[in-house]
Design a protein around this motif. Structure first.
Motif, PDB file in Angstrom:
ATOM      1  N   MET A   1      13.728  11.350   9.095  1.00 44.10           N
ATOM      2  CA  MET A   1      12.374  10.954   9.465  1.00 44.10           C
ATOM      3  C   MET A   1      12.411   9.604  10.160  1.00 44.10           C
ATOM      4  O   MET A   1      13.407   8.882  10.103  1.00 44.10           O
ATOM      5  N   ARG A   2      11.307   9.228  10.828  1.00 37.41           N
ATOM      6  CA  ARG A   2      11.231   7.982  11.587  1.00 37.41           C
ATOM      7  C   ARG A   2       9.957   7.243  11.209  1.00 37.41           C
ATOM      8  O   ARG A   2       8.886   7.836  11.075  1.00 37.41           O
ATOM      9  N   THR A   3      10.071   5.940  11.004  1.00 39.04           N
ATOM     10  CA  THR A   3       8.909   5.097  10.750  1.00 39.04           C
ATOM     11  C   THR A   3       9.163   3.742  11.372  1.00 39.04           C
ATOM     12  O   THR A   3      10.294   3.426  11.780  1.00 39.04           O
ATOM     13  N   GLN A   4       8.125   2.912  11.424  1.00 38.36           N
ATOM     14  CA  GLN A   4       8.319   1.573  11.983  1.00 38.36           C
ATOM     15  C   GLN A   4       8.884   0.602  10.950  1.00 38.36           C
ATOM     16  O   GLN A   4       9.760  -0.196  11.246  1.00 38.36           O
ATOM     17  N   VAL A   5       8.377   0.669   9.721  1.00 33.39           N
ATOM     18  CA  VAL A   5       8.841  -0.235   8.665  1.00 33.39           C
ATOM     19  C   VAL A   5       9.165   0.568   7.410  1.00 33.39           C
ATOM     20  O   VAL A   5       8.308   1.298   6.900  1.00 33.39           O
ATOM     21  N   ALA A   6      10.390   0.427   6.917  1.00 31.00           N
ATOM     22  CA  ALA A   6      10.781   1.005   5.632  1.00 31.00           C
ATOM     23  C   ALA A   6      10.650  -0.084   4.579  1.00 31.00           C
ATOM     24  O   ALA A   6      11.235  -1.170   4.726  1.00 31.00           O
ATOM     25  N   ILE A   7       9.870   0.181   3.538  1.00 32.89           N
ATOM     26  CA  ILE A   7       9.614  -0.788   2.482  1.00 32.89           C
ATOM     27  C   ILE A   7      10.329  -0.333   1.221  1.00 32.89           C
ATOM     28  O   ILE A   7      10.109   0.788   0.748  1.00 32.89           O
ATOM     29  N   ILE A   8      11.174  -1.191   0.677  1.00 32.42           N
ATOM     30  CA  ILE A   8      11.914  -0.871  -0.541  1.00 32.42           C
ATOM     31  C   ILE A   8      11.186  -1.515  -1.716  1.00 32.42           C
ATOM     32  O   ILE A   8      11.092  -2.734  -1.804  1.00 32.42           O
ATOM     33  N   GLY A   9      10.648  -0.688  -2.610  1.00 38.42           N
ATOM     34  CA  GLY A   9       9.943  -1.202  -3.776  1.00 38.42           C
ATOM     35  C   GLY A   9       8.451  -0.947  -3.714  1.00 38.42           C
ATOM     36  O   GLY A   9       7.786  -1.309  -2.737  1.00 38.42           O
ATOM     37  N   ALA A  10       7.914  -0.314  -4.767  1.00 37.92           N
ATOM     38  CA  ALA A  10       6.485   0.007  -4.834  1.00 37.92           C
ATOM     39  C   ALA A  10       5.775  -0.834  -5.876  1.00 37.92           C
ATOM     40  O   ALA A  10       4.828  -0.388  -6.515  1.00 37.92           O
ATOM     41  N   GLY A  11       6.240  -2.069  -6.050  1.00 41.99           N
ATOM     42  CA  GLY A  11       5.478  -3.028  -6.841  1.00 41.99           C
ATOM     43  C   GLY A  11       4.352  -3.590  -5.993  1.00 41.99           C
ATOM     44  O   GLY A  11       4.094  -3.128  -4.869  1.00 41.99           O
ATOM     45  N   PRO A  12       3.663  -4.608  -6.477  1.00 46.63           N
ATOM     46  CA  PRO A  12       2.516  -5.128  -5.726  1.00 46.63           C
ATOM     47  C   PRO A  12       2.869  -5.654  -4.345  1.00 46.63           C
ATOM     48  O   PRO A  12       2.093  -5.479  -3.405  1.00 46.63           O
ATOM     49  N   SER A  13       4.036  -6.299  -4.174  1.00 47.68           N
ATOM     50  CA  SER A  13       4.373  -6.835  -2.850  1.00 47.68           C
ATOM     51  C   SER A  13       4.622  -5.715  -1.852  1.00 47.68           C
ATOM     52  O   SER A  13       4.138  -5.761  -0.714  1.00 47.68           O
ATOM     53  N   GLY A  14       5.374  -4.683  -2.255  1.00 42.00           N
ATOM     54  CA  GLY A  14       5.622  -3.563  -1.360  1.00 42.00           C
ATOM     55  C   GLY A  14       4.359  -2.800  -1.021  1.00 42.00           C
ATOM     56  O   GLY A  14       4.121  -2.438   0.137  1.00 42.00           O
ATOM     57  N   LEU A  15       3.528  -2.538  -2.024  1.00 42.36           N
ATOM     58  CA  LEU A  15       2.279  -1.816  -1.797  1.00 42.36           C
ATOM     59  C   LEU A  15       1.310  -2.633  -0.949  1.00 42.36           C
ATOM     60  O   LEU A  15       0.611  -2.090  -0.082  1.00 42.36           O
ATOM     61  N   LEU A  16       1.255  -3.932  -1.193  1.00 42.89           N
ATOM     62  CA  LEU A  16       0.378  -4.807  -0.410  1.00 42.89           C
ATOM     63  C   LEU A  16       0.807  -4.827   1.047  1.00 42.89           C
ATOM     64  O   LEU A  16      -0.024  -4.708   1.961  1.00 42.89           O
ATOM     65  N   LEU A  17       2.101  -4.951   1.276  1.00 44.23           N
ATOM     66  CA  LEU A  17       2.613  -4.938   2.644  1.00 44.23           C
ATOM     67  C   LEU A  17       2.313  -3.602   3.320  1.00 44.23           C
ATOM     68  O   LEU A  17       1.861  -3.567   4.475  1.00 44.23           O
TER      69      LEU A  17
END
Length: 391
Positions: A1-17
């Motif tokens: 799959m392709r995305t612009q930003v891969a975020i590692i971590g679904a804590g508040p910082s990852g979810l907020l970003l």
């Protein structure tokens, strides 16, 4: 799959970003080692600076926070058996903080992400690997439901905490780490009982530190300083309340309501910073890059300011074809991080009993506290750091 930003971590910082990027029309995928229920089960901070409140509003997830959160206009410092109030608005030109648990912040962000149908992969365990972030074509591989998966992306955001894979993926010679481990921990208890006071009470006593906090008018969060050798199973609820009571003033002791613990744990305290916070196309945010003692209520708020700087830089990259925000991300974030580290270290050193220091240490702390509450300049310094320094 392709995305612009891969975020590692679904804590508040990852979810907020993820939510901020989504609002800006930037695609993103979040990978989380644990289950959603596990993430929501983590009992963490509960004091939000204005920057965190503003970001929740920007994400469109602030309604419940404003309905259920508690605006606090000060804290109480207890020493030598008496309490002294630090008036935030009076000392900072009207600034306050919001008491709203990190669990609730996470819940609100999870609900918004789910409602928007944004891709989130939970329970990927230790399978996540980061590749090519030192070049122009980073990717993330992981295993989910028995299948190997790959995400090609433009950037990777490491929001996966102190023990996560993001910082561990950086070559050792490319990163410098600073750490101070404190010789005690916080024994915390969460219970559905009314708090002893409508604002937080920070107590400095000869028996050690204590904190009376809350999550709502009917749910309290209490802490007492304990040796690192203590085990949580050694502390019954009654023993905890007995010790907390010994560290409170008579009025708070009288108002202390006991109830069965919903959660009880011992948290070690450390100050930690990793520099820099950018490695090619990998950016660290939140606990992946820094840890503060909880005394100053800065952990979640520092994560929020990291996310603000990082999201602004990413949006600028796509909208204006400018790399300035991303190029300056690490320096801007670290400048604020080190100020918060200093404040948290100072407040921790002021309020806790350090083993082996003897009676003179207690008297010196009490003298400094006496100066602090009777000097407007000193009180103002505490207040402006506590409510949050400007971005």
């Amino acid at each position: 799959m392709r995305t612009q930003v891969a975020i590692i971590g679904a804590g508040p910082s990852g979810l907020l970003l993820g939510q901020l990027l989504h609002k800006a029309g930037i695609s993103n995928v979040i990978l989380e080692r644990q289950s959603a229920d596990y993430v929501l089960g983590r009992i963490r901070a509960g004091v939000l600076e204005q920057v965190a409140v503003d970001l929740m509003e920007e994400c469109g997830v602030a309604d419940r926070m404003h309905k259920e959160g508690l605006v606090h206009e000060g804290i109480e410092l207890l020493f030598q058996g008496q309490r002294h109030r630090i008036d935030f608005p009076g000392l900072t030109g009207g600034k306050t903080v919001m008491v709203y648990g990190q669990t609730e912040v996470t819940r609100d962000l999870m609900a918004a992400r789910s409602a928007a149908g944004l891709p989130t992969y939970y329970e990927v365990g230790d399978s996540v690997r980061l590749h090519g972030f030192d070049g122009t074509s980073p990717k993330v591989t992981f295993r989910k439901d028995g299948r190997d998966e790959e995400i090609a992306c433009d950037f990777i955001a490491g929001c996966d905490g102190y023990h996560g894979v993001s910082r561990a993926s950086v070559p050792k010679d490319a990163i410098r780490e600073y750490e101070k481990v404190y010789p005690f921990g916080w024994l915390g208890l969460l219970a559905d009982v009314p708090p002893v006071f409508h604002e937080l009470i920070y107590a400095n006593t000869e028996r050690g530190f204590a904190l009376c906090s809350m999550r709502s008018p009917t749910r309290s969060r209490y802490y007492v300083q304990v040796p690192l050798t203590d085990k949580v199973e050694e502390w019954s609820d009654d023993a905890f309340y007995d010790e907390l009571s010994r560290r409170l003033d008579p009025e708070a002791r009288e108002r202390l309501v006991r109830g069965p613990s919903l959660e009880k744990s011992i948290a070690p305290l450390r100050s930690f910073v990793a520099e820099p916070m950018r490695f090619g196309r990998l950016f660290l945010a939140g606990d992946a890059a820094h840890i503060v003692p909880p005394t100053g209520a800065k952990g979640l708020n520092l994560a929020a300011s990291d996310v603000k700087y990082l999201s602004d830089g990413i949006v600028e990259h796509y909208r204006e074809r400018s790399s300035a925000g991303l190029d300056h991300y690490s320096d801007r974030a670290l400048r604020r991080v080190w100020k918060a580290e200093r404040f948290s270290w100072w407040f921790t050193s002021l309020m806790h009993k350090f083993p082996g220091e003897g009676p003179i240490a207690q008297k010196l702390q009490e003298a400094e506290l006496d100066y602090l509450v009777n000097s407007k300049a000193a009180s103002m310094s505490l207040a402006e750091n506590y409510v949050g320094l400007p971005l």
